[in-house]
Design a protein around this motif. Structure first.
Motif, short mmCIF file in Angstrom:
data_model
loop_
_atom_site.label_atom_id
_atom_site.label_comp_id
_atom_site.label_asym_id
_atom_site.label_seq_id
_atom_site.Cartn_x
_atom_site.Cartn_y
_atom_site.Cartn_z
N VAL A 1 -58.19 33.57 -55.47
CA VAL A 1 -58.10 35.00 -55.74
C VAL A 1 -57.76 35.27 -57.20
O VAL A 1 -58.38 36.11 -57.85
N THR A 2 -56.79 34.54 -57.73
CA THR A 2 -56.30 34.82 -59.08
C THR A 2 -57.04 34.06 -60.16
O THR A 2 -56.95 34.41 -61.34
N GLY A 3 -57.76 32.98 -59.77
CA GLY A 3 -58.41 32.16 -60.77
C GLY A 3 -57.43 31.26 -61.50
O GLY A 3 -57.74 30.71 -62.57
N ILE B 1 -50.63 40.65 -61.48
CA ILE B 1 -50.51 42.01 -60.93
C ILE B 1 -51.12 43.01 -61.90
O ILE B 1 -50.97 42.88 -63.12
N ALA B 2 -51.81 44.01 -61.38
CA ALA B 2 -52.39 45.06 -62.23
C ALA B 2 -51.28 45.73 -63.04
O ALA B 2 -50.18 45.97 -62.51
N PRO B 3 -51.52 46.03 -64.31
CA PRO B 3 -50.47 46.58 -65.17
C PRO B 3 -49.78 47.81 -64.58
O PRO B 3 -48.56 47.95 -64.72
N GLU B 4 -50.53 48.69 -63.93
CA GLU B 4 -49.93 49.92 -63.41
C GLU B 4 -49.00 49.66 -62.24
O GLU B 4 -48.24 50.56 -61.84
N ASP B 5 -49.02 48.44 -61.65
CA ASP B 5 -48.15 48.13 -60.51
C ASP B 5 -47.01 47.18 -60.88
O ASP B 5 -46.19 46.83 -60.01
N GLU C 1 -46.23 46.69 -52.03
CA GLU C 1 -47.68 46.71 -52.22
C GLU C 1 -48.01 46.73 -53.71
O GLU C 1 -47.32 47.40 -54.49
N GLY C 2 -49.05 46.01 -54.08
CA GLY C 2 -49.52 45.99 -55.45
C GLY C 2 -50.93 45.46 -55.51
O GLY C 2 -51.39 44.78 -54.58
N ARG C 3 -51.61 45.74 -56.59
CA ARG C 3 -52.99 45.28 -56.74
C ARG C 3 -53.04 44.00 -57.56
O ARG C 3 -52.46 43.93 -58.65
N VAL C 4 -53.73 43.01 -57.01
CA VAL C 4 -53.88 41.72 -57.66
C VAL C 4 -55.11 41.74 -58.55
O VAL C 4 -56.17 42.23 -58.16
N LEU C 5 -54.98 41.20 -59.75
CA LEU C 5 -56.12 41.09 -60.65
C LEU C 5 -56.92 39.87 -60.25
O LEU C 5 -56.49 38.73 -60.43
N ALA C 6 -58.09 40.08 -59.69
CA ALA C 6 -58.93 38.98 -59.21
C ALA C 6 -59.74 38.40 -60.35
O ALA C 6 -59.77 38.92 -61.47
N THR C 7 -60.43 37.31 -60.04
CA THR C 7 -61.19 36.61 -61.08
C THR C 7 -62.32 37.46 -61.64
O THR C 7 -62.76 37.25 -62.77
N ASP C 8 -62.84 38.40 -60.84
CA ASP C 8 -63.94 39.24 -61.31
C ASP C 8 -63.44 40.56 -61.90
O ASP C 8 -64.18 41.54 -61.97
N ASP C 9 -62.15 40.57 -62.29
CA ASP C 9 -61.50 41.75 -62.88
C ASP C 9 -61.36 42.90 -61.88
O ASP C 9 -61.02 44.02 -62.28
N TYR D 1 -52.85 44.32 -52.23
CA TYR D 1 -52.15 43.29 -51.46
C TYR D 1 -50.79 43.81 -51.00
O TYR D 1 -50.17 44.65 -51.67
N GLU D 2 -50.36 43.29 -49.87
CA GLU D 2 -49.02 43.55 -49.37
C GLU D 2 -48.23 42.25 -49.48
O GLU D 2 -48.64 41.22 -48.92
N PHE D 3 -47.09 42.27 -50.19
CA PHE D 3 -46.29 41.08 -50.42
C PHE D 3 -45.02 41.14 -49.59
O PHE D 3 -44.28 42.13 -49.62
#
Length: 677
Positions: free
Chosen positions: A190-192, A207-211, A232-240, A245-247
């Motif tokens: 997921v993260t590369g 983690i996305a900057p805004e989260d 909850e936060g958004r993960v920066l995936a390999t395809d940007d 995600y829920e942690f």
């Protein structure tokens, strides 16, 4: 080798040391080690107490057996013992781990060392020829328990690794300094993340900057206060891409010391999509409720259309709304569409929406006016259709839906709505919009019928048709008789009940042909005499009445003689007549308009209607009807009086009362439904 001792020489550097090799002395030095001597051929000659304790064999029993007898069958067959002795001769000493056999075929995991004994007394020195080899010295330690523990650790590790690999969620563990110390393959996918070479990786890197602020606060609360948290936060995936995600995380503690934190991250994209869909459905339902309230009070179609587009344009989640009417049918080219009302978009933008109603040939879609189903077009800012891509970027929207507006399966127009979300209009929302389009069509149709009923003047059109696509024309032609349509009752947009009178034809022939006609799904003979039979037929599609009903028009009369039909249709004066005529002649090509005229209709007041009914009733019929009404006979479920009581009050027999009442009701209904003279 028969002596228990011999003189041996061990060489170290340039010095030589001589000593007597006594197995009992070696056993005393290494009490927990099994020691044995083999001759040059590998047969056992000496066996100490440690070897007896390890294997269960005493010296008398094992003496004279070959070294290979200590190996399991598969190892012996593979030649492993012989290869070990061969290596020992070549290298001087050999170390090996493996299974060995004890008394009763018990299995022992050992760590062994084999050393050469040269004829010149040297130990552990390579032997060049068989003449130089005097035998072998064998040292063995029991490592069964260690091997079992090692195997358990390997199995536990393999199990853990398989769980980590199979886990669809991302697993992670960080130390208190924020260094990533454990993760699974899903985390890498997921993260590369590339673990080679290892490096310090801050938890917020992925983690996305805004989260990052609220995720960072959650980590701090876990480490400082020991809270078990879900965030909850958004993960920066390999395809940007940003994947929600829920942690679920907790501290790692050992004897009170905080070592870090660990947790599981679960992809909640589907859940978020369902939540967004539910929000959109709630907004859509709110929009539809508002429009429904407006349609109830609207007096014209223009008011309905303006209310629809304005409400969509003003609603959160929608960019614009454009509604247009289906114009005249051109054979082979389908329906044209022209915008008549717009909201949230300029005139040029509204005109550009016509390409969604009638999409280009290279687009993945069909005309909603032809399919009568909602069409959706997504991700339009990146569409491969240039005009769509340009239009979407210019007017800032991501997806559109085209909703057909129809009544009695007759297309009246289409509504185009746009939204910013590129993946909008999932299947459930399309179903709601499909139903909404039918509601709009029904409201427009009802409004046309209402205008037709209350207008002082209407347009009366007379058609002649021999088109066998019409079930009544087909039936008359095959029977060679006259059929008159006494009444048409629409059940749905496609199903109608016809009340027909067939003249100069045997009822059995009518029944036979009706049974064989696919369009007639049910039929019933109501009455018959020597010249005529009266029928009730359920007809699906395949009648001109279907097309007429779709325009809010009214079929005044229809008579078919030997397959030639003459129809009189009344339409409202504000209906597009040419379009209406083109629709009928396109659907039924063997039809033509014979005449058109405007008919003035006198205004009928309530008093006029009452006088009409009174003129139709005899005194006894009126009295029976009036006494039954005021006497509570028609109240249901609890009647205040029955037929016998009312008949007694009138001084007539109950059968006579029923006869007068039935005739009176028939005349009243005839006046209401327009069949009275």
């Amino acid at each position: 080798m028969t002596d228990n001792s011999s003189d041996r020489t061990v060489t170290s550097g340039e010095q030589s040391f001589e000593f007597d090799l006594e197995i009992s002395e070696l056993s005393a030095l290494v009490s927990d080690c099994a020691i044995a001597l083999f001759d040059a051929d590998g047969f056992i000659t000496e066996w100490n107490s440690g070897a007896r304790h390890l294997t269960g064999y005493d010296a008398e029993t094992i003496g004279g057996d070959h070294y290979r007898s200590l190996f399991p069958t598969d190892a012996r067959e593979d030649g492993r013992p012989d290869r070990l002795l061969e290596r020992t001769r070549a290298e001087g000493t050999v170390e090996d781990d493996g299974w060995r056999l004890g008394d009763g075929d018990s299995r022992i995991w050992v760590c062994e060392v084999i050393a050469t004994i040269r004829a010149d007394g040297d130990v552990g020195v390579p032997v060049a020829s068989a003449a130089d080899l005097d035998g072998y010295l064998w040292f063995v330690r029991d490592r069964t328990a260690d091997h079992g523990r090692a195997r358990e650790l390997r199995e536990e590790k393999a199990f853990t690794e398989s769980v980590l690999r199979a886990q669809p969620d991302i697993l992670y563990a960080y130390d208190t300094d924020g260094n990533l110390i454990q993760w699974n393959e899903q985390f890498e996918r997921v993260t590369g993340y590339d673990p080679e070479p290892p490096s310090d990786v801050d938890p917020l890197t992925f983690i996305a900057p805004e989260d990052r602020d609220h995720i960072g606060d959650a980590i701090e609360r876990i480490l400082e206060h020991g809270e078990r948290l879900t965030a909850e936060g958004r993960v920066l995936a390999t395809d940007d891409d940003r994947i929600p995600y829920e942690f679920n995380s907790a501290r790692i503690v050992d004897d009170g010391d905080v070592l870090g934190f660990t947790g599981v991250g679960r992809d909640i994209s589907d859940r978020k999509a369902r939540e967004r869909e539910l929000e959109r459905l709630e907004r859509l339902n709110a929009v539809i409720r508002t429009i429904d309230d407006t349609m109830v009070t609207a007096d014209t179609r223009d008011e309905i259309e303006a209310a629809i587009v304005d409400t969509f344009a003003a609603s959160e989640g929608y960019r614009f709304g454009v509604i247009g009417r289906a114009r005249g049918v051109t054979t082979g080219e389908g329906h044209s569409w022209e915008p008549t009302a717009r909201g949230g978009i300029d005139a040029a933008g509204a005109d550009g929406c016509s390409s969604f109603v009638d999409p280009p040939v290279d687009a993945d879609g069909e005309s909603a006016l032809e399919t009568r189903t909602v069409q959706r077009y997504r991700a339009l800012r990146d569409s491969s259709i240039e005009q769509w891509r340009h239009h979407a970027r210019e007017h800032d929207y991501g997806a559109v839906a085209v909703i057909p507006i129809a009544a009695s399966n007759q297309p009246l127009g289409a509504l185009v709505i746009g939204t910013a979300e590129p993946s909008a209009f999932p299947d459930r929302e399309r179903e709601v919009l499909q139903e909404f389009g039918g509601t709009i069509g029904h409201a427009i149709n009802v409004m046309a019928v209402r205008r037709l009923l209350y207008q002082d003047s209407v347009v009366e059109l007379e058609f002649e048709s021999t088109d066998r696509g019409d079930a009544c024309i087909r039936l008359s032609d095959e029977l060679g008789c006259e059929l008159s349509v006494d009444h048409v009752l629409p059940l749905t947009g496609e199903v109608f009940i016809y009340y027909l009178t067939a003249s100069n034809v045997d009822p059995d022939r009518v029944r036979e042909l009706a049974r064989d006609d696919e369009a007639i799904t049910d039929y019933r003979l109501i009455d018959a005499d020597s010249d005529e039979s009266y029928w009730e037929c359920v007809v699906r599609n395949a009648t001109i009445a279907e097309t007429v009903t779709g325009y809010g028009a009214r079929l005044q009369s229809k008579t078919v003689r030997d397959g030639v039909a003459k129809l009189t249709v009344q339409v409202s004066s504000d209906v597009a007549l040419q379009e209406f005529v083109d629709t009928i002649t396109s659907a039924y090509p063997d039809s033509r308009l014979r005449s058109k005229r405007t008919v003035e209709r006198p205004v009928e007041t309530r008093g006029d209607f009452r006088r009409t009914v009174e003129s139709m009733l005899t005194d006894k019929q009126r009295m029976a009807l009036e006494s039954a009404y005021h006497g509570g006979y028609f109240e249901w479920p609890s009647r205040h009086s029955n037929a016998e009581e009312i008949a007694d009050q009138l001084g007539i027999a109950r059968q006579t009362f029923h006869q007068h009442l039935r005739v009176a009701q028939a005349k009243l209904l005839s006046a209401y439904f327009g069949d009275a003279d």
